[in-house]
Design a protein around this motif. Structure first.
Motif, PDB file in Angstrom:
ATOM      1  N   ARG A 218     -44.720  -4.792   4.818  1.00  0.00           N
ATOM      2  CA  ARG A 218     -44.690  -4.951   3.393  1.00  0.00           C
ATOM      3  C   ARG A 218     -44.549  -3.730   2.751  1.00  0.00           C
ATOM      4  NH1 ARG A 218     -47.431  -8.477   0.028  1.00  0.00           N
ATOM      5  NH2 ARG A 218     -46.458  -8.204  -2.116  1.00  0.00           N
ATOM      6  N   THR A 219     -43.412  -3.463   1.962  1.00  0.00           N
ATOM      7  CA  THR A 219     -42.881  -2.389   1.296  1.00  0.00           C
ATOM      8  C   THR A 219     -43.865  -2.021   0.177  1.00  0.00           C
ATOM      9  OG1 THR A 219     -40.760  -2.635   2.242  1.00  0.00           O
ATOM     10  CG2 THR A 219     -41.092  -1.217   0.065  1.00  0.00           C
ATOM     11  N   VAL A 220     -44.203  -0.985  -0.088  1.00  0.00           N
ATOM     12  CA  VAL A 220     -45.084  -0.638  -1.096  1.00  0.00           C
ATOM     13  C   VAL A 220     -44.198   0.614  -1.788  1.00  0.00           C
ATOM     14  CG1 VAL A 220     -47.003   0.683  -1.797  1.00  0.00           C
ATOM     15  CG2 VAL A 220     -47.253  -1.170  -0.246  1.00  0.00           C
ATOM     16  N   ASP A 221     -44.032   0.708  -2.826  1.00  0.00           N
ATOM     17  CA  ASP A 221     -43.130   1.760  -3.469  1.00  0.00           C
ATOM     18  C   ASP A 221     -43.681   2.530  -4.868  1.00  0.00           C
ATOM     19  OD1 ASP A 221     -42.921  -0.070  -5.596  1.00  0.00           O
ATOM     20  OD2 ASP A 221     -40.732   0.568  -5.777  1.00  0.00           O
ATOM     21  N   THR A 222     -45.318   2.214  -4.791  1.00  0.00           N
ATOM     22  CA  THR A 222     -46.117   3.119  -5.758  1.00  0.00           C
ATOM     23  C   THR A 222     -47.244   3.213  -5.116  1.00  0.00           C
ATOM     24  OG1 THR A 222     -46.793   1.221  -7.335  1.00  0.00           O
ATOM     25  CG2 THR A 222     -44.788   2.258  -7.997  1.00  0.00           C
ATOM     26  N   VAL A 223     -48.042   4.337  -5.532  1.00  0.00           N
ATOM     27  CA  VAL A 223     -49.530   4.467  -5.024  1.00  0.00           C
ATOM     28  C   VAL A 223     -50.108   5.225  -6.141  1.00  0.00           C
ATOM     29  CG1 VAL A 223     -51.155   5.664  -3.214  1.00  0.00           C
ATOM     30  CG2 VAL A 223     -48.837   4.686  -2.345  1.00  0.00           C
ATOM     31  N   TYR A 224     -51.254   4.573  -6.520  1.00  0.00           N
ATOM     32  CA  TYR A 224     -51.724   5.507  -7.642  1.00  0.00           C
ATOM     33  C   TYR A 224     -53.367   5.731  -7.455  1.00  0.00           C
ATOM     34  CZ  TYR A 224     -52.678   6.224 -12.735  1.00  0.00           C
ATOM     35  OH  TYR A 224     -53.007   6.708 -14.025  1.00  0.00           O
ATOM     36  N   PHE A 225     -53.883   7.276  -7.488  1.00  0.00           N
ATOM     37  CA  PHE A 225     -55.072   7.292  -7.208  1.00  0.00           C
ATOM     38  C   PHE A 225     -55.599   7.415  -8.664  1.00  0.00           C
ATOM     39  CE2 PHE A 225     -53.178   8.978  -3.385  1.00  0.00           C
ATOM     40  CZ  PHE A 225     -54.062   8.940  -2.472  1.00  0.00           C
ATOM     41  N   GLY A 226     -56.565   6.679  -9.151  1.00  0.00           N
ATOM     42  CA  GLY A 226     -57.410   6.434 -10.226  1.00  0.00           C
ATOM     43  C   GLY A 226     -58.804   6.708 -10.211  1.00  0.00           C
ATOM     44  N   GLY A 227     -59.497   6.734 -11.317  1.00  0.00           N
ATOM     45  CA  GLY A 227     -60.928   6.965 -11.289  1.00  0.00           C
ATOM     46  C   GLY A 227     -61.635   6.478 -12.493  1.00  0.00           C
ATOM     47  N   GLY A 228     -62.820   7.157 -12.578  1.00  0.00           N
ATOM     48  CA  GLY A 228     -63.129   8.386 -11.859  1.00  0.00           C
ATOM     49  C   GLY A 228     -62.443   9.495 -11.990  1.00  0.00           C
ATOM     50  N   THR A 229     -62.385  10.389 -11.138  1.00  0.00           N
ATOM     51  CA  THR A 229     -61.773  11.636 -10.989  1.00  0.00           C
ATOM     52  C   THR A 229     -61.275  11.995  -9.585  1.00  0.00           C
ATOM     53  OG1 THR A 229     -63.401  12.585 -12.614  1.00  0.00           O
ATOM     54  CG2 THR A 229     -62.331  14.200 -11.713  1.00  0.00           C
ATOM     55  N   PRO A 230     -60.107  11.481  -9.166  1.00  0.00           N
ATOM     56  CA  PRO A 230     -59.516  11.571  -8.163  1.00  0.00           C
ATOM     57  C   PRO A 230     -59.314  13.019  -7.830  1.00  0.00           C
ATOM     58  CG  PRO A 230     -58.531  10.126  -9.239  1.00  0.00           C
ATOM     59  CD  PRO A 230     -59.226  10.798 -10.324  1.00  0.00           C
ATOM     60  N   SER A 231     -59.369  14.139  -8.416  1.00  0.00           N
ATOM     61  CA  SER A 231     -58.997  15.339  -8.101  1.00  0.00           C
ATOM     62  C   SER A 231     -60.487  16.131  -7.807  1.00  0.00           C
ATOM     63  CB  SER A 231     -58.559  16.147  -9.268  1.00  0.00           C
ATOM     64  OG  SER A 231     -59.315  15.866 -10.607  1.00  0.00           O
ATOM     65  N   LEU A 232     -61.336  15.236  -7.519  1.00  0.00           N
ATOM     66  CA  LEU A 232     -62.791  15.719  -7.129  1.00  0.00           C
ATOM     67  C   LEU A 232     -62.641  15.444  -5.453  1.00  0.00           C
ATOM     68  CD1 LEU A 232     -65.390  14.378  -9.524  1.00  0.00           C
ATOM     69  CD2 LEU A 232     -64.816  16.705  -8.890  1.00  0.00           C
ATOM     70  N   LEU A 233     -61.703  14.746  -4.870  1.00  0.00           N
ATOM     71  CA  LEU A 233     -61.299  14.503  -3.530  1.00  0.00           C
ATOM     72  C   LEU A 233     -60.974  15.826  -2.982  1.00  0.00           C
ATOM     73  CD1 LEU A 233     -60.000  11.012  -2.970  1.00  0.00           C
ATOM     74  CD2 LEU A 233     -62.327  11.765  -2.715  1.00  0.00           C
ATOM     75  N   SER A 234     -61.023  16.236  -1.927  1.00  0.00           N
ATOM     76  CA  SER A 234     -60.337  17.586  -1.283  1.00  0.00           C
ATOM     77  C   SER A 234     -58.890  17.109  -1.073  1.00  0.00           C
ATOM     78  CB  SER A 234     -60.872  18.252  -0.135  1.00  0.00           C
ATOM     79  OG  SER A 234     -60.816  16.997   0.883  1.00  0.00           O
ATOM     80  N   ASN A 235     -57.942  18.087  -0.834  1.00  0.00           N
ATOM     81  CA  ASN A 235     -56.610  17.720  -0.474  1.00  0.00           C
ATOM     82  C   ASN A 235     -56.643  17.231   0.877  1.00  0.00           C
ATOM     83  OD1 ASN A 235     -55.562  18.814  -2.886  1.00  0.00           O
ATOM     84  ND2 ASN A 235     -55.011  20.689  -2.125  1.00  0.00           N
ATOM     85  N   ARG A 236     -57.429  17.779   1.885  1.00  0.00           N
ATOM     86  CA  ARG A 236     -57.304  16.958   3.065  1.00  0.00           C
ATOM     87  C   ARG A 236     -57.717  15.507   3.076  1.00  0.00           C
ATOM     88  NH1 ARG A 236     -61.295  15.243   6.016  1.00  0.00           N
ATOM     89  NH2 ARG A 236     -62.823  16.289   4.749  1.00  0.00           N
ATOM     90  N   GLN A 237     -58.641  15.022   2.330  1.00  0.00           N
ATOM     91  CA  GLN A 237     -58.999  13.600   2.137  1.00  0.00           C
ATOM     92  C   GLN A 237     -57.910  13.173   1.333  1.00  0.00           C
ATOM     93  OE1 GLN A 237     -62.380  14.537  -0.341  1.00  0.00           O
ATOM     94  NE2 GLN A 237     -64.065  14.795   1.456  1.00  0.00           N
ATOM     95  N   ILE A 238     -57.080  13.289   0.302  1.00  0.00           N
ATOM     96  CA  ILE A 238     -56.041  12.668  -0.177  1.00  0.00           C
ATOM     97  C   ILE A 238     -54.944  12.429   0.819  1.00  0.00           C
ATOM     98  CG2 ILE A 238     -54.308  13.060  -1.752  1.00  0.00           C
ATOM     99  CD1 ILE A 238     -56.448  13.995  -3.656  1.00  0.00           C
ATOM    100  N   HIS A 239     -54.712  13.580   1.749  1.00  0.00           N
ATOM    101  CA  HIS A 239     -53.739  13.590   2.625  1.00  0.00           C
ATOM    102  C   HIS A 239     -54.010  12.598   3.654  1.00  0.00           C
ATOM    103  CE1 HIS A 239     -51.166  15.907   5.917  1.00  0.00           C
ATOM    104  NE2 HIS A 239     -50.470  15.142   5.118  1.00  0.00           N
ATOM    105  N   GLU A 240     -55.441  12.494   4.245  1.00  0.00           N
ATOM    106  CA  GLU A 240     -55.679  11.479   5.084  1.00  0.00           C
ATOM    107  C   GLU A 240     -55.488  10.007   4.616  1.00  0.00           C
ATOM    108  OE1 GLU A 240     -60.074  10.097   7.500  1.00  0.00           O
ATOM    109  OE2 GLU A 240     -59.494  12.054   6.616  1.00  0.00           O
ATOM    110  N   ILE A 241     -55.703   9.821   3.204  1.00  0.00           N
ATOM    111  CA  ILE A 241     -55.387   8.483   2.725  1.00  0.00           C
ATOM    112  C   ILE A 241     -54.363   8.233   2.569  1.00  0.00           C
ATOM    113  CG2 ILE A 241     -55.865   7.037   0.474  1.00  0.00           C
ATOM    114  CD1 ILE A 241     -58.522   8.580   0.140  1.00  0.00           C
ATOM    115  N   LEU A 242     -53.256   9.087   2.180  1.00  0.00           N
ATOM    116  CA  LEU A 242     -51.906   8.801   1.989  1.00  0.00           C
ATOM    117  C   LEU A 242     -51.348   8.591   3.470  1.00  0.00           C
ATOM    118  CD1 LEU A 242     -50.643  11.291  -0.343  1.00  0.00           C
ATOM    119  CD2 LEU A 242     -50.574   8.726  -0.544  1.00  0.00           C
ATOM    120  N   ASP A 243     -51.611   9.396   4.817  1.00  0.00           N
ATOM    121  CA  ASP A 243     -51.162   8.992   5.941  1.00  0.00           C
ATOM    122  C   ASP A 243     -51.606   7.761   6.563  1.00  0.00           C
ATOM    123  OD1 ASP A 243     -49.970  11.559   6.257  1.00  0.00           O
ATOM    124  OD2 ASP A 243     -51.309  12.497   7.639  1.00  0.00           O
TER     125      ASP A 243
END
Length: 364
Positions: free
Chosen positions: A56-81
């Protein structure tokens, strides 16, 4: 019902953490802790794997909140991967993260861009420090401007800013000052929302509506904003959204065009594979589950009535054929300046958006 399975879908990741909850906000969020964000990241990845559709093709990803910038870069990277292994992530995907100016650094912005985030939505709200204090925001006007300047410096071109209207003690002059400063920033998109006092919020308990502009003043502020932004090259494409040409939010357009989106996280809603459902608003339950608990809302979403209501949020409107049999009603509202017809489509004018709910109730 139009099938949208062959149209690329969207993925929404809800990050329900805040340093401090704003007194006007009724979105689901909880205080943040380092241990909780690690556990939350693992739970998001589990949910993605449980709902995976590799073809299934996905062409948008949106991190919303809350405050997504409270996740560490490592955590955001892990979710995207994980998302990229569970779905077919388009090469040109629009990947957005909301950003609070009080919680982001130059280093973090550089790494977000490296990990594939290519759009930021910055919670500016106002460029008046006194208004920001009243709103319970932790950033200053200068910090908001600095955040956007840093984002542009590290290479972000797709930048959105939130603006709130009809704030306590707001005046036409203070709104004009905020807008005049916002349009000098490296923004390509602005979302402008009228403040609504929601029940069960601190603002409601404080009867803050007594300090807010009345409905007539709020309407004037809205039209003032539409006019000022369009003069600055930000063209309205939805009730609350304005963009420079070709910089509309591809993710949010999915909501209004009834294109599939999958929401992950407590309180996240989905319209996916002909079903509408949500994940219950409980971080503790979400963290404890091996497979996400889903509550079904609608087994037959995107009915003609719903498509009409959502489509009329857009400035492009809907095909005139969707409203056959309503010609006399449409003509009356067109003559009054609330609707406009062009190229066999019918749409609200900016003035019409202010009374859109009332008009839609007659059209449906």
């Amino acid at each position: 019902m139009m099938q949208t399975h062959n149209i690329p879908g969207g993925l929404y990741i809800h990050v329900p953490f805040c340093l401090q909850k704003c007194p006007y906000c009724d979105f689901y969020s909880v205080p943040v802790s380092d241990t909780m964000t690690d556990a939350y990241t693992e739970a998001v990845c589990r949910s993605l794997r449980a709902l995976r559709e590799p073809n299934r093709t996905v062409d948008t990803v949106y991190f919303g909140g809350g405050t997504p910038s409270l996740l560490s870069n490592r955590q955001i990277h892990e979710i995207l991967d994980t998302a990229a292994t569970c779905f077919s992530l388009a090469a040109d995907a629009e990947i957005t993260s909301e950003v609070n100016p009080a919680t982001v650094s130059l280093k973090q912005l550089k790494q977000l861009r490296t990990f594939g985030i290519n759009r930021l939505s910055v919670g500016i709200q106002s460029l008046q420090d006194e208004q920001l204090k009243t709103l319970g925001r932790l950033h200053t006007a200068n910090e908001a401007m600095k955040t956007l300047e840093m984002a542009a410096e590290v290479g972000f071109k797709n930048l959105s800013g939130d603006l709130m209207l009809a704030l306590p003690n707001q005046t036409a002059a203070s709104l004009e000052q905020t807008i005049s400063e916002m349009i000098t920033l490296p923004l390509t998109h602005i979302s402008a929302y009228l403040l609504k006092i929601e029940s069960h919020t601190p603002y409601a308990a404080q009867h803050m509506e007594r300090q807010c502009p009345d409905d007539d003043q709020a309407a004037e502020f809205y039209l003032q904003t539409v006019d000022a932004l369009e003069k600055a090259g930000f063209f309205q494409y939805e009730i609350s959204n304005f963009a420079k040409p070709k910089w509309e939010s591809r993710h949010n357009l999915k909501y209004w065009k009834c294109i599939d989106y999958l929401g992950i996280g407590p309180s996240a809603h989905s319209c996916w594979n002909d079903k509408r459902f949500f994940m219950p608003p409980s971080v503790s339950d979400f963290l404890a589950q091996d497979v996400p608990h889903i509550q079904w809302e609608d087994e037959n979403p995107c009915t003609p009535e719903e498509r009409l209501m959502l489509g009329m949020r857009l400035c492009e409107g809907v095909p005139f054929t969707w409203l056959e049999g309503k010609a006399s009603l449409l003509q009356r509202y067109e003559k009054a300046g609330f609707l406009r017809r062009s190229d066999e489509r019918i749409a609200f004018t900016s003035k019409g958006f202010l009374v859109s709910n009332r008009i839609l109730s007659e059209l449906i």
